[in-house]
Design a protein around this motif. Structure first.
Motif, PDB file in Angstrom:
ATOM      1  N   ASN A 160       0.806  -1.220   0.000  1.00 50.42           N
ATOM      2  CA  ASN A 160       0.000   0.000   0.000  1.00 50.42           C
ATOM      3  C   ASN A 160       0.842   1.275   0.000  1.00 50.42           C
ATOM      4  OD1 ASN A 160      -2.596  -1.424   0.324  1.00 50.42           O
ATOM      5  ND2 ASN A 160      -1.780  -1.956   2.342  1.00 50.42           N
ATOM      6  N   THR A 161       2.060   1.182   0.511  1.00 49.87           N
ATOM      7  CA  THR A 161       2.912   2.365   0.646  1.00 49.87           C
ATOM      8  C   THR A 161       4.321   2.068   0.144  1.00 49.87           C
ATOM      9  OG1 THR A 161       3.699   1.770   2.856  1.00 49.87           O
ATOM     10  CG2 THR A 161       1.631   3.040   2.730  1.00 49.87           C
ATOM     11  N   LEU A 162       5.110   3.127   0.010  1.00 50.15           N
ATOM     12  CA  LEU A 162       6.508   2.948  -0.370  1.00 50.15           C
ATOM     13  C   LEU A 162       7.263   2.129   0.667  1.00 50.15           C
ATOM     14  CD1 LEU A 162       7.487   6.489  -1.748  1.00 50.15           C
ATOM     15  CD2 LEU A 162       6.794   4.464  -3.050  1.00 50.15           C
ATOM     16  N   ILE A 205      14.083   5.478  -1.119  1.00 53.63           N
ATOM     17  CA  ILE A 205      13.062   6.416  -1.593  1.00 53.63           C
ATOM     18  C   ILE A 205      13.735   7.734  -1.982  1.00 53.63           C
ATOM     19  CG2 ILE A 205      11.000   7.732  -0.965  1.00 53.63           C
ATOM     20  CD1 ILE A 205      10.405   5.507   1.114  1.00 53.63           C
ATOM     21  N   TYR A 206      13.475   8.197  -3.208  1.00 52.83           N
ATOM     22  CA  TYR A 206      13.979   9.495  -3.671  1.00 52.83           C
ATOM     23  C   TYR A 206      12.894  10.570  -3.610  1.00 52.83           C
ATOM     24  CZ  TYR A 206      18.460   7.795  -5.609  1.00 52.83           C
ATOM     25  OH  TYR A 206      19.728   7.285  -5.773  1.00 52.83           O
ATOM     26  N   ASP A 211       5.201   6.649   3.975  1.00 52.73           N
ATOM     27  CA  ASP A 211       3.754   6.449   4.029  1.00 52.73           C
ATOM     28  C   ASP A 211       3.035   6.847   2.742  1.00 52.73           C
ATOM     29  OD1 ASP A 211       3.829   5.497   6.678  1.00 52.73           O
ATOM     30  OD2 ASP A 211       3.871   7.549   7.465  1.00 52.73           O
ATOM     31  N   SER A 212       3.780   7.244   1.712  1.00 55.74           N
ATOM     32  CA  SER A 212       3.159   7.617   0.438  1.00 55.74           C
ATOM     33  C   SER A 212       2.438   6.419  -0.173  1.00 55.74           C
ATOM     34  CB  SER A 212       4.216   8.128  -0.540  1.00 55.74           C
ATOM     35  OG  SER A 212       4.806   9.326  -0.084  1.00 55.74           O
ATOM     36  N   LYS A 213       1.208   6.647  -0.620  1.00 55.01           N
ATOM     37  CA  LYS A 213       0.402   5.580  -1.199  1.00 55.01           C
ATOM     38  C   LYS A 213       0.899   5.214  -2.595  1.00 55.01           C
ATOM     39  CE  LYS A 213      -2.420   5.391   2.293  1.00 55.01           C
ATOM     40  NZ  LYS A 213      -2.409   4.220   3.216  1.00 55.01           N
ATOM     41  N   ASN A 267       5.945   9.492  -7.188  1.00 54.95           N
ATOM     42  CA  ASN A 267       6.912   8.926  -6.256  1.00 54.95           C
ATOM     43  C   ASN A 267       8.058   8.331  -7.077  1.00 54.95           C
ATOM     44  OD1 ASN A 267       5.134   9.309  -3.978  1.00 54.95           O
ATOM     45  ND2 ASN A 267       4.039   7.463  -4.608  1.00 54.95           N
ATOM     46  N   PHE A 268       9.230   8.208  -6.442  1.00 56.64           N
ATOM     47  CA  PHE A 268      10.368   7.643  -7.160  1.00 56.64           C
ATOM     48  C   PHE A 268      11.221   6.865  -6.165  1.00 56.64           C
ATOM     49  CE2 PHE A 268      14.268   7.181  -9.392  1.00 56.64           C
ATOM     50  CZ  PHE A 268      14.050   7.447 -10.733  1.00 56.64           C
TER      51      PHE A 268
END
Length: 335
Positions: A160-162, A205-206, A211-213, A267-268
């Motif tokens: 669900n998240t990063l 994570i870049y 918590d990003s979806k 997101n990246f």
């Protein structure tokens, strides 16, 4: 079992992509026979999926699967009775054989070599699966560039998240064990500044936060030629994309690809580096091939780790004395 039977098995595994006869490797006839060139004079190579060195009639008892053929793998094969090395990446004279010809080096130990590379790409969803999504679009020549692989996918259940994605990648690659092994090696060498390729470039994570979806994934491999223009094109074709994963190769945080992803509100993350492709592609190939081979044929996996030592901490006292003597007396020019 003869090498030609193993070539036949690999041809079946790859869906008929293997070159059957080296006498005909005409570019364009087989789409997986590809010229790779940076236009550096004399450094181009033709990928030839199939047997590149050895006698098809030779019998085989021990096979090694590796990502890249090196003098390290040739020496290990020669010392352990390996008859055949199957390398994922293309093979070239001198570049993959310690600066000497393949014929002289491999022939010395009686080792045959098969390469696959582009012929193996796109055959399975494993890399996307490890990274937490199921690809519903796979293009192995995006933008008309051979080998420019792009996946578009939707996250698997439970992702669900990063943070979920990063934890999944680390779990599959057994990162805790890698660090445990590294700590033991630091102790054995008495050097806390020891680094290796298995732990230096981890999933990261870049753009976004833990918590990003995440739902819809664009999975790219920057070293294959994927550029910002391709990212813009992919986003227009698949507007649902919310996250970019780059794996196998990585980019810097300030790279144009990351900047373009930021502009697009994506997101990246960087996933597995090339150091882990032996797990992603090598192990599935080894297990598939095993089902085609006779029970008395052994399959080994050759894994390389590259280590980084501070020069002052490299080697035993005796070898340091030797290196200092050689450099002082033969290499440093006295003014």
């Amino acid at each position: 079992m003869k090498i030609k039977e193993i070539v036949s098995a690999l041809n079946e595994i790859t869906g008929g992509r293997v070159v059957a006869d080296l006498s005909d490797i005409t570019l364009g006839k087989n789409p997986f026979v590809v010229m790779k060139s940076s236009n550096i004079p004399g450094k181009e190579v033709i990928e030839i999926p199939g047997l590149v060195f050895g006698d098809p009639e030779k019998e085989v008892k021990k096979v090694a699967i590796t990502m890249t053929l090196t003098e390290q793998s040739i020496e290990l094969a020669g010392a352990t009775g390996v008859d055949l090395i199957i390398a994922h990446h293309p093979v070239a004279d001198a570049a993959n054989s310690g600066g000497v010809t393949l014929k002289n080096y491999l022939g010395l130990y009686g080792i045959s070599v098969i390469e696959l590379h582009e012929a193996f790409h796109g055959l399975h969803p494993g890399i996307s699966y490890i990274h937490g999504h199921r690809a519903y679009k796979v293009d192995i020549s995006y933008g008309g560039i051979p080998g420019n692989i792009m996946y578009v996918g939707k996250v698997l259940e439970g992702i669900n998240t990063l943070k979920d994605m990063i934890e999944r990648i680390n779990s599959f690659m057994d990162i805790k064990r890698e660090f445990l092994s590294l700590e033991k090696e630091k102790s054995a060498y008495g050097n806390e500044d020891l680094i290796n390729s298995a732990t230096a470039a981890l999933a990261e994570i870049y753009l976004g936060n833990p918590d990003s979806k995440v739902q819809h994934i664009l999975h790219i491999f920057p070293h294959t030629g994927f550029e910002p223009v391709h990212l813009l094109k992919a986003k227009s074709e698949y507007p649902e994309i919310d996250t970019v994963i780059c794996s196998i190769s990585r980019v810097k945080r300030e790279s144009p690809l990351v900047e373009k992803a930021k502009e697009l509100g994506l997101n990246f993350i960087c996933g597995n580096s090339h150091a882990y492709e032996i797990f992603e592609n090598g192990l599935p190939l080894a297990l598939a091939l095993k089902s085609y081979l006779k029970d008395d044929i052994e399959i080994r996996i050759f894994r390389e780790k590259v280590y980084s030592f501070p020069v002052v901490a490299f080697g035993s006292d005796k070898i340091k004395e030797y290196a200092d003597y050689i450099s002082q007396n033969y290499l440093i020019k006295k003014m």
